[in-house]
Design a protein around this motif. Structure first.
Motif, PDB file in Angstrom:
ATOM      1  N   GLY A 145       0.820  -1.211   0.000  1.00 15.78           N
ATOM      2  CA  GLY A 145       0.000   0.000   0.000  1.00 15.78           C
ATOM      3  C   GLY A 145       0.852   1.259   0.000  1.00 15.78           C
ATOM      4  O   GLY A 145       0.411   2.324  -0.429  1.00 15.78           O
ATOM      5  N   ASP A 178      -6.529   0.442  -3.436  1.00 10.01           N
ATOM      6  CA  ASP A 178      -7.354   1.013  -2.363  1.00 10.01           C
ATOM      7  C   ASP A 178      -8.182   2.199  -2.858  1.00 10.01           C
ATOM      8  O   ASP A 178      -9.343   2.347  -2.485  1.00 10.01           O
ATOM      9  N   GLY A 191      -7.535  -4.069  -2.000  1.00  9.56           N
ATOM     10  CA  GLY A 191      -6.867  -5.161  -2.719  1.00  9.56           C
ATOM     11  C   GLY A 191      -7.575  -6.508  -2.617  1.00  9.56           C
ATOM     12  O   GLY A 191      -7.921  -7.109  -3.637  1.00  9.56           O
ATOM     13  N   ASP A 195      -9.372  -8.368  -5.752  1.00  8.42           N
ATOM     14  CA  ASP A 195      -8.810  -9.676  -6.118  1.00  8.42           C
ATOM     15  C   ASP A 195      -9.947 -10.695  -6.308  1.00  8.42           C
ATOM     16  O   ASP A 195     -10.009 -11.425  -7.298  1.00  8.42           O
ATOM     17  N   ASP A 349       1.644  -6.769   6.295  1.00  5.59           N
ATOM     18  CA  ASP A 349       2.544  -6.394   7.391  1.00  5.59           C
ATOM     19  C   ASP A 349       2.473  -7.357   8.580  1.00  5.59           C
ATOM     20  O   ASP A 349       1.389  -7.777   8.990  1.00  5.59           O
TER      21      ASP A 349
HETATM   22  O1  KG4 Z   1       2.286  -4.682   3.114  1.00  7.22           O
HETATM   23  P1  KG4 Z   1       0.995  -4.098   3.548  1.00  7.22           P
HETATM   24  O2  KG4 Z   1       0.202  -4.828   4.610  1.00  7.22           O
HETATM   25  O3  KG4 Z   1       1.188  -2.635   4.101  1.00  7.22           O
HETATM   26  C1  KG4 Z   1       2.093  -1.709   3.557  1.00  7.22           C
HETATM   27  O4  KG4 Z   1       3.313  -1.786   3.864  1.00  7.22           O
HETATM   28  O5  KG4 Z   1       1.589  -0.881   2.754  1.00  7.22           O
HETATM   29  O6  KG4 Z   1       0.102  -3.892   2.250  1.00  7.22           O
HETATM   30  C2  KG4 Z   1      -1.221  -3.443   2.281  1.00  7.22           C
HETATM   31  C3  KG4 Z   1      -1.673  -3.232   0.845  1.00  7.22           C
HETATM   32  C4  KG4 Z   1      -3.045  -2.569   0.727  1.00  7.22           C
HETATM   33  O7  KG4 Z   1      -2.948  -1.548  -0.261  1.00  7.22           O
HETATM   34  C5  KG4 Z   1      -3.943  -3.703   0.244  1.00  7.22           C
HETATM   35  O8  KG4 Z   1      -5.037  -3.259  -0.546  1.00  7.22           O
HETATM   36  C6  KG4 Z   1      -2.986  -4.531  -0.575  1.00  7.22           C
HETATM   37  O9  KG4 Z   1      -1.777  -4.499   0.165  1.00  7.22           O
HETATM   38  N1  KG4 Z   1      -3.436  -5.933  -0.715  1.00  7.22           N
HETATM   39  C7  KG4 Z   1      -3.767  -6.484  -1.913  1.00  7.22           C
HETATM   40  C8  KG4 Z   1      -4.224  -7.804  -1.630  1.00  7.22           C
HETATM   41  N2  KG4 Z   1      -4.127  -8.010  -0.273  1.00  7.22           N
HETATM   42  C9  KG4 Z   1      -3.636  -6.847   0.263  1.00  7.22           C
HETATM   43  N3  KG4 Z   1      -3.745  -5.974  -3.147  1.00  7.22           N
HETATM   44  C10 KG4 Z   1      -4.161  -6.770  -4.152  1.00  7.22           C
HETATM   45  N4  KG4 Z   1      -4.618  -8.038  -3.972  1.00  7.22           N
HETATM   46  C11 KG4 Z   1      -4.664  -8.601  -2.736  1.00  7.22           C
HETATM   47  N5  KG4 Z   1      -5.104  -9.841  -2.565  1.00  7.22           N
END
Ligand code: KG4
Ligand code: ZN
Length: 381
Positions: A145, A178, A191, A195, A349
């Motif tokens: 994100g 998002d 996300g 998906d 995360d």
């Molecule tokens: O790594 P993370 O938990 O936090 C950051 O470091 O940003 O990533 C969260 C991001 C969010 O934008 C969420 O919408 C996306 O990862 N995300 C996905 C999926 N699961 C989480 N994007 C696309 N497809 C998914 N299945």
């Protein structure tokens, strides 16, 4: 070498997390408290609310991680914490707590870059599967994100070294997921919902051309050797293109209808979202996802070929995306590259990745002093 138990603490965005990892090798406990419900009504992370939630959760989350691991403050060997990048206030909660804990328990403190953590999530799980023979050079795509970054990863005398060979010039890929979800009233984070919904739509329905990014190093007159070329990303344009599509195809009424249909449900299920989407919306999200996936995979493979990479690591929240995984797997196989992802649980995360990344630093004696402070804009090197 005796076992080394590291307690990891992560609070850079909207998850309060703690975990215990043994010798960078084995996940002993992993606790993640997600703030989705807090930020859901706003369609994005609200920094002030994130800090407040971290304050509330940090003590019980750390206690639970130690308890699940059968450990105490006295029987761990070190405390590792995310120093940055991330939200200033959110980082401060985890870092201050980790510092106080390390000081009170008289344990070494190890500062970790969140992006290095995401890379080590994959390495930890591969070691757990007894895969210790990673072929170098390794190219890692960290896509979440907050980040869309390509790093060429090397090992130098036991330490890991990272070269930034490309990153987003504006929004991160997860941010595009998002924001599109928010625009279409599909909840937060977008996300996972997109998906799921994309499986029900036609990815060929709408064409989203990506603007070509001008790279100075690709100008033939500058004559950069292939291995010095950058591959950058941009995801703010596609978000605007989706908005324009919504406007020109008069989709506002359908969006408003969905908002009302989902209004009474505090946590709508995937099926609720499918039921609240018409064909046009399903086709739109499927086409959006296909465009982002093709761009991420295409550019990563271009960078892999220019830098002679043998292995790809794909990590961060967006690495949980099913179509991204499938497309990477088939395209990397065609190119003869190995590709590894974290499990879905360790894609988003968590603190296991922070504790795993800390192990080589523990061995090298790279400990932080009392002056350690959080760095919201920390770079990975
Ligand atoms: O790594 P993370 O938990 O936090 C950051 O470091 O940003 O990533 C969260 C991001 C969010 O934008 C969420 O919408 C996306 O990862 N995300 C996905 C999926 N699961 C989480 N994007 C696309 N497809 C998914 N299945
Ligand atoms: Zn992250």
């Amino acid at each position: 070498m005796p076992d080394v138990f590291i307690l990891g603490i992560e609070s850079s965005c909207d998850e309060t997390a703690a975990a215990v990892v043994r010798s960078g090798d084995e996940l002993i406990s992993n606790v993640v408290y997600s703030q989705f419900a807090t930020h859901q009504p706003y369609g994005g992370v609200v920094p002030e609310l994130a800090s407040r939630e971290h304050l509330r959760a940090i003590v019980p989350v750390v206690r639970k991680a130690l308890e699940d691991a059968g450990k105490s403050y006295a029987t761990i060997d070190a405390v590792a914490v995310t120093q940055g990048p991330g939200l200033a206030g959110a980082l401060l909660v985890g870092l201050s707590y980790a510092k106080a804990l390390a000081y009170a328990a008289d344990k070494p403190l190890i500062a970790i870059n969140h992006l290095e953590g995401h890379i080590h999530a994959v390495l930890l799980e591969e070691r757990q599967k007894e895969n210790r023979e990673l072929q170098f050079p390794v190219l890692a795509l960290v896509v979440s994100g907050g980040h869309t970054h390509l790093y060429l990863v090397e090992r130098k005398q036991g330490s890991w070294v990272y070269h930034d060979v490309g990153h987003t010039r504006d929004d991160a890929a997860g941010e595009a997921f998002d924001k599109v979800a928010k625009l279409l009233e599909l909840g937060y984070p977008g996300g996972p919902t997109i998906d799921f919904l994309a499986r029900h739509g036609n990815p060929e329905a709408v064409k989203f051309p990506f603007a070509q990014i001008k790279h100075r190093d690709r100008n033939p007159q500058n004559r950069f050797p292939a291995d010095e070329r950058r591959v950058d990303f941009s995801y703010s344009g596609i978000k605007t293109a989706v908005l324009r599509y919504v406007e020109t195809h008069a989709m506002q009424a359908a969006i408003e209808q969905r908002r009302r249909a989902l209004d009474g449900k505090p946590t709508p299920s995937r099926e609720d979202y499918v039921a609240a989407c018409d064909r046009q919306t399903l086709d739109l999200v499927a086409s959006f996802q296909r465009a982002v996936v093709d761009d991420l995979v295409g550019k990563t493979l271009l960078a892999a070929s220019e830098h002679g990479a043998a292995t790809l690591l794909v990590t961060g929240g967006v690495a949980a995306n099913s179509e991204l995984r499938q497309t990477f797997e088939s395209r990397a196989a065609e190119e003869g590259l190995d590709v590894y992802f974290p499990s879905r649980k360790l894609s988003t995360d968590n603190a296991a990745m922070i504790a795993a990344a800390a192990y080589p630093r523990f061995l090298a004696g790279e400990f932080a002093g009392a002056e350690l402070s959080s760095e919201p804009g920390l770079k990975l090197r």
